[in-house]
Every structure is written in structure tokens, then in C-alpha cells.
Design an enzyme around this catalytic site. Structure first.
Site, PDB file in Angstrom:
ATOM      1  N   HIS A 163      -0.598   0.411  -9.912  1.00 43.84           N
ATOM      2  CA  HIS A 163      -1.320  -0.491  -9.004  1.00 43.84           C
ATOM      3  C   HIS A 163      -1.857  -1.720  -9.748  1.00 43.84           C
ATOM      4  CE1 HIS A 163      -3.639  -0.480  -4.951  1.00 43.84           C
ATOM      5  NE2 HIS A 163      -3.386  -1.715  -5.331  1.00 43.84           N
ATOM      6  N   ARG A 206       0.841  -1.191   0.000  1.00 41.33           N
ATOM      7  CA  ARG A 206       0.000   0.000   0.000  1.00 41.33           C
ATOM      8  C   ARG A 206       0.880   1.245   0.000  1.00 41.33           C
ATOM      9  NH1 ARG A 206      -3.440  -2.816  -1.533  1.00 41.33           N
ATOM     10  NH2 ARG A 206      -5.564  -3.143  -0.709  1.00 41.33           N
TER      11      ARG A 206
END
Length: 312
Positions: free
Chosen positions: A275, A227
Site C-alpha cells: 500500500h 482499494r
């Protein structure tokens, strides 16, 4: 059996059809605002509070490996889901192989000095470089869950010294295990490539900061696959500019999409992807969900349940 499905971007028709085939006899419907009909299970991603509030569900499945978004919403709206209702995340469902591909390719990229050769190419310079010593190219994995285990397994074939750090000690063949805050420094001080696969919890937000980065070996590399909020981006840039870090490969960021004004875009020793390191593979996800529901209906043990206190 009644199953509700909600995902703001997935192909809902495909999922409903695939789930119906995988769970014969189940009535599977897309949840829409105003739907207050009974349900046994909910399959969700970023669900509205009203979808789950007050329902007597057998279980909720988050349609991804990460559950930080739904846990954050539950913290803000505890009435959304009774604490007795189990919450499951997708276990692997094709993500493990994707993480293996990404991590192995990037570690080899750095080990073979392809980053340096690209820089030389940009300068029109033909110059063979000394090889790195494999025995000194230690790879450290922060986060020893399902995906961390998969990455360690894939890297073993390449002969690098491997270590992992997590809340509790692991017994992985060929991997040196470090556990707890008191062993973090020892884990870091011989690590050449740091791979972040930590869960997103209150304890891990901002963990990759100057204090942590300065404990790595000089000329280390950072690969962030977890993250963006784990990394203090200002501290990362400072470590790169001081050459404490030789390079960083980032798949996740504190703000996504990454703002155009971010200096990370133009930094010569930062590479990035949007991502995509490991995305949900629908067929594998349907298989996992259908198998888990079948086991739950039979009263059998299952894996993948989220510890709401720990956050993963």
C-alpha cells in the site's frame, strides 16, 4: 482562525509548524481527548467521534485522497459531523506523480515481458520471446478522477491504446471513454491491462470479480491501485490459475497487512507492494490545505469537496 489537527501516525510537530508558517495568524493545535475549545477547521485522519461531534466548523479536511474511512464512520455515527459542513480530500498533493510512476513502470514491465523473462531466468533458460503488438496492448483505466486522469496522461507518451470507464463520460484527448454499467462490458472486452483507480463506494465493493474478469481479453493483466475491497481475491486467484489473467500487480488488499496464510503471497504471477503506490507528501498537502482555506475565507470557489452521497 482556529485549526485542529489529528493524525494517529504523522509527525504532529512537523505539521503544526508547517501549517503555522503556511497560514499566518492562524492558531493551530493538536486535538487531544477532552479538547472542546472552538475551532474553524479540522484536519483529520481516522478522527474519534468526539473530536468533531457538535462543532460548528467551516470545513473538515481528510488528510488523504481516500475518504472511505471517515465516510464509514459518518455512516455509523451521523451525529459526528453536520451534513452542512463541507468535507475535503487532498487533491493530488504529489500522489498523481507517484501513481504515474507506478502505473507506467508496471505497464512497461508487462509490455516488455519482463515477467516472462524473470520466470525464464528462474529456470536458467535463455530464450528471446516475441514482442507484444503495441496497438493490441490496450490499457483500460477504471475510475476517471484526478488520479485516473494523471495516469492516462502519463501513458499517452508510450503509444498504447487507452480507454477509461467511469460514472460519467470523459473528454480526455486520446482516451476512449465508456460510462455507466451498460458500457462496462464494451470497455472490458478489448482491455489487455486493467488499472483500477475506482473510489471505494457501496457500488464498487467487490466489482472486480469473476463476472468482470471473464470479460477481459485472454491473458490480461490487473493492476490494483485503489482499494483491496474492490477485488474478490478468490475470483482473482481462479482467473490467474485458469490463465484468463496472465498476471496481477497489487498494492492494496481486503485485509492489511495481508495475512501470511494468503495464497497471494506464493502465487508465481502475483506481485505486490504494501500500500505504497501513492502516499501523502506533507509539503504538498500543507500547500493545498493552506490555499484552500485561504480561498474559503475569501468566499472563493474551491475544488476537492467530497460528495458524501457518492462517496468521493
Amino acid at each position: 482562525m482556529e485549526i485542529m489537527f489529528y493524525h494517529p501516525t504523522f509527525d504532529t510537530a512537523w505539521w503544526l509548524n508547517a501549517l503555522a508558517k503556511a497560514i499566518p495568524g492562524a492558531n493551530i493545535r493538536e486535538w487531544k481527548p477532552g479538547d472542546n475549545e472552538p475551532a474553524d477547521y479540522a484536519l483529520v485522519w481516522h478522527p474519534p467521534v468526539e473530536m468533531l461531534e457538535g462543532r460548528k466548523l467551516k470545513a473538515v479536511f481528510a488528510l488523504g485522497a481516500g475518504v472511505d474511512s471517515i465516510l464509514s464512520k459518518l455512516k455509523a455515527h451521523p451525529e459526528m459531523l453536520d451534513a452542512s459542513i463541507p468535507l475535503f480530500r487532498l487533491e493530488d498533493t504529489g500522489m498523481g506523480l507517484q501513481m504515474q510512476e507506478y502505473a507506467v513502470s508496471q505497464v512497461l514491465h508487462w509490455f516488455r515481458r519482463f515477467d516472462d523473462y524473470q520466470a525464464l531466468k528462474n529456470q536458467s533458460t535463455w530464450q528471446p520471446l516475441p514482442e507484444y503488438d503495441r496497438d493490441e496492448f490496450t490499457v483500460g483505466i477504471m475510475g476517471a478522477g484526478v488520479l485516473g486522469a494523471k495516469v492516462a496522461e502519463a501513458l499517452q507518451a508510450w503509444g498504447f491504446p487507452l480507454r477509461c470507464w467511469s460514472r460519467s463520460r470523459k473528454s480526455w484527448p486520446g482516451v476512449e471513454s465508456f460510462a455507466g454499467a451498460e458500457e462496462l462490458g464494451a470497455f472490458l472486452n478489448q482491455t489487455r491491462v486493467l488499472i483500477n483507480l475506482l473510489p471505494n463506494t457501496a457500488e464498487t465493493v467487490g466489482i472486480i470479480n469473476s463476472g468482470l474478469l471473464n470479460q477481459l481479453r485472454d491473458g490480461a493483466y490487473l493492476l490494483n491501485l485503489a482499494r483491496g475491497v474492490h477485488v474478490n481475491e478468490d475470483d482473482l486467484l481462479a482467473a490467474l490459475n485458469s490463465e484468463k489473467l496472465k498476471g496481477a500487480m497489487l498494492d492494496v488488499f481486503s485485509r492489511e497487512p495481508l495475512p501470511k496464510e494468503s495464497p497471494l503471497w506464493q502465487h508465481p504471477r502475483v506481485a505486490m507492494t504494501p500500500h505504497i503506490a501513492a502516499v501523502t507528501r506533507p509539503a504538498e498537502a500543507v500547500d493545498y490545505i493552506s490555499r484552500t482555506i485561504t480561498h474559503l475565507e475569501r468566499g472563493e470557489s474551491v475544488t476537492g469537496q467530497v460528495d458524501r452521497v457518492r462517496g468521493y
